[in-house]
Design a protein around this motif. Sequence first.
Motif, PDB file in Angstrom:
ATOM      1  N   UNK A  16       0.809  -1.221   0.000  1.00  0.00           N
ATOM      2  CA  UNK A  16       0.000   0.000   0.000  1.00  0.00           C
ATOM      3  C   UNK A  16       0.844   1.273   0.000  1.00  0.00           C
ATOM      4  N   UNK A  17       2.170   1.128   0.036  1.00  0.00           N
ATOM      5  CA  UNK A  17       3.062   2.288   0.021  1.00  0.00           C
ATOM      6  C   UNK A  17       3.153   2.822  -1.407  1.00  0.00           C
ATOM      7  N   UNK A  18       2.898   4.123  -1.554  1.00  0.00           N
ATOM      8  CA  UNK A  18       2.969   4.772  -2.862  1.00  0.00           C
ATOM      9  C   UNK A  18       4.331   5.440  -3.035  1.00  0.00           C
ATOM     10  N   UNK A  19       4.795   6.171  -1.995  1.00  0.00           N
ATOM     11  CA  UNK A  19       6.053   6.915  -2.103  1.00  0.00           C
ATOM     12  C   UNK A  19       6.699   7.077  -0.738  1.00  0.00           C
ATOM     13  N   UNK A  20       8.027   7.156  -0.757  1.00  0.00           N
ATOM     14  CA  UNK A  20       8.809   7.456   0.442  1.00  0.00           C
ATOM     15  C   UNK A  20       9.677   8.647   0.084  1.00  0.00           C
ATOM     16  N   UNK A  21       9.485   9.770   0.778  1.00  0.00           N
ATOM     17  CA  UNK A  21      10.200  11.000   0.433  1.00  0.00           C
ATOM     18  C   UNK A  21      10.795  11.659   1.667  1.00  0.00           C
ATOM     19  N   UNK A  22      11.727  12.564   1.423  1.00  0.00           N
ATOM     20  CA  UNK A  22      12.337  13.357   2.477  1.00  0.00           C
ATOM     21  C   UNK A  22      11.381  14.484   2.864  1.00  0.00           C
ATOM     22  N   UNK A  23      11.351  14.880   4.129  1.00  0.00           N
ATOM     23  CA  UNK A  23      10.400  15.904   4.576  1.00  0.00           C
ATOM     24  C   UNK A  23      10.872  17.350   4.370  1.00  0.00           C
ATOM     25  N   UNK A  24      11.957  17.558   3.650  1.00  0.00           N
ATOM     26  CA  UNK A  24      12.577  18.878   3.585  1.00  0.00           C
ATOM     27  C   UNK A  24      11.921  19.870   2.628  1.00  0.00           C
ATOM     28  N   UNK A  38      -6.699  17.125   8.048  1.00  0.00           N
ATOM     29  CA  UNK A  38      -7.770  16.212   7.632  1.00  0.00           C
ATOM     30  C   UNK A  38      -7.803  14.917   8.428  1.00  0.00           C
ATOM     31  N   UNK A  39      -6.939  14.775   9.420  1.00  0.00           N
ATOM     32  CA  UNK A  39      -6.936  13.588  10.252  1.00  0.00           C
ATOM     33  C   UNK A  39      -6.360  12.355   9.566  1.00  0.00           C
ATOM     34  N   UNK A  40      -5.493  12.556   8.572  1.00  0.00           N
ATOM     35  CA  UNK A  40      -4.900  11.449   7.842  1.00  0.00           C
ATOM     36  C   UNK A  40      -3.412  11.286   8.142  1.00  0.00           C
ATOM     37  N   UNK A  41      -2.902  11.964   9.160  1.00  0.00           N
ATOM     38  CA  UNK A  41      -1.483  11.902   9.504  1.00  0.00           C
ATOM     39  C   UNK A  41      -1.255  10.867  10.597  1.00  0.00           C
ATOM     40  N   UNK A  42      -0.269   9.999  10.378  1.00  0.00           N
ATOM     41  CA  UNK A  42       0.131   9.004  11.374  1.00  0.00           C
ATOM     42  C   UNK A  42       1.588   9.289  11.718  1.00  0.00           C
ATOM     43  N   UNK A  43       1.847   9.632  12.971  1.00  0.00           N
ATOM     44  CA  UNK A  43       3.201   9.953  13.417  1.00  0.00           C
ATOM     45  C   UNK A  43       3.791   8.730  14.112  1.00  0.00           C
ATOM     46  N   UNK A  44       4.753   8.100  13.453  1.00  0.00           N
ATOM     47  CA  UNK A  44       5.397   6.918  14.043  1.00  0.00           C
ATOM     48  C   UNK A  44       6.854   7.205  14.400  1.00  0.00           C
ATOM     49  N   UNK A  45       7.153   8.462  14.748  1.00  0.00           N
ATOM     50  CA  UNK A  45       8.531   8.860  15.046  1.00  0.00           C
ATOM     51  C   UNK A  45       8.914   8.642  16.499  1.00  0.00           C
ATOM     52  N   UNK A  46       7.967   8.374  17.371  1.00  0.00           N
ATOM     53  CA  UNK A  46       8.214   8.210  18.809  1.00  0.00           C
ATOM     54  C   UNK A  46       8.924   9.438  19.385  1.00  0.00           C
ATOM     55  N   UNK A  51      12.418  11.953   9.467  1.00  0.00           N
ATOM     56  CA  UNK A  51      13.424  11.843   8.413  1.00  0.00           C
ATOM     57  C   UNK A  51      12.847  11.288   7.127  1.00  0.00           C
ATOM     58  N   UNK A  52      11.655  10.696   7.198  1.00  0.00           N
ATOM     59  CA  UNK A  52      11.002  10.173   5.994  1.00  0.00           C
ATOM     60  C   UNK A  52       9.497  10.356   6.108  1.00  0.00           C
ATOM     61  N   UNK A  53       8.887  10.626   4.971  1.00  0.00           N
ATOM     62  CA  UNK A  53       7.434  10.766   4.879  1.00  0.00           C
ATOM     63  C   UNK A  53       6.954   9.708   3.897  1.00  0.00           C
ATOM     64  N   UNK A  54       5.986   8.907   4.329  1.00  0.00           N
ATOM     65  CA  UNK A  54       5.483   7.801   3.520  1.00  0.00           C
ATOM     66  C   UNK A  54       4.051   8.116   3.105  1.00  0.00           C
ATOM     67  N   UNK A  55       3.819   8.138   1.799  1.00  0.00           N
ATOM     68  CA  UNK A  55       2.484   8.359   1.255  1.00  0.00           C
ATOM     69  C   UNK A  55       1.847   6.995   1.011  1.00  0.00           C
ATOM     70  N   UNK A  56       0.646   6.788   1.533  1.00  0.00           N
ATOM     71  CA  UNK A  56      -0.071   5.524   1.366  1.00  0.00           C
ATOM     72  C   UNK A  56      -1.146   5.678   0.289  1.00  0.00           C
ATOM     73  N   UNK A  57      -1.582   4.561  -0.289  1.00  0.00           N
ATOM     74  CA  UNK A  57      -2.605   4.617  -1.333  1.00  0.00           C
ATOM     75  C   UNK A  57      -3.970   5.033  -0.802  1.00  0.00           C
ATOM     76  N   UNK A  58      -4.146   5.001   0.506  1.00  0.00           N
ATOM     77  CA  UNK A  58      -5.404   5.417   1.126  1.00  0.00           C
ATOM     78  C   UNK A  58      -5.475   6.927   1.350  1.00  0.00           C
ATOM     79  N   UNK A  59      -4.368   7.627   1.054  1.00  0.00           N
ATOM     80  CA  UNK A  59      -4.312   9.058   1.293  1.00  0.00           C
ATOM     81  C   UNK A  59      -3.685   9.414   2.629  1.00  0.00           C
TER      82      UNK A  59
END
Length: 87
Positions: A16-24, A38-46, A51-59
Amino acid sequence: MRMINVGFGNMLTASRVVAIVSPDSAPVKRMIQEARENGRLVDSTAGRRTRAVIQMDSGHVVLSALQPETLANRLTAEQQEEGDSSK
């Protein structure tokens, strides 16, 4: 269903991963802000630096503390395993 570890025990479905990009860049920062609003952000940085932003096919947009190269290598390894197991 193959999973990819995006850090700190957090897993995503690899297919389901569409893209992996740098957040800069500014467009990626806008994408993060829009996902947050829009409530579609998932923060898994603890609590660590993004350092990376992952775009999913679900938006959904997933933030990771791992380098984009590390995540891309994990995703590529998953795809190779999937190809090997289908033979």
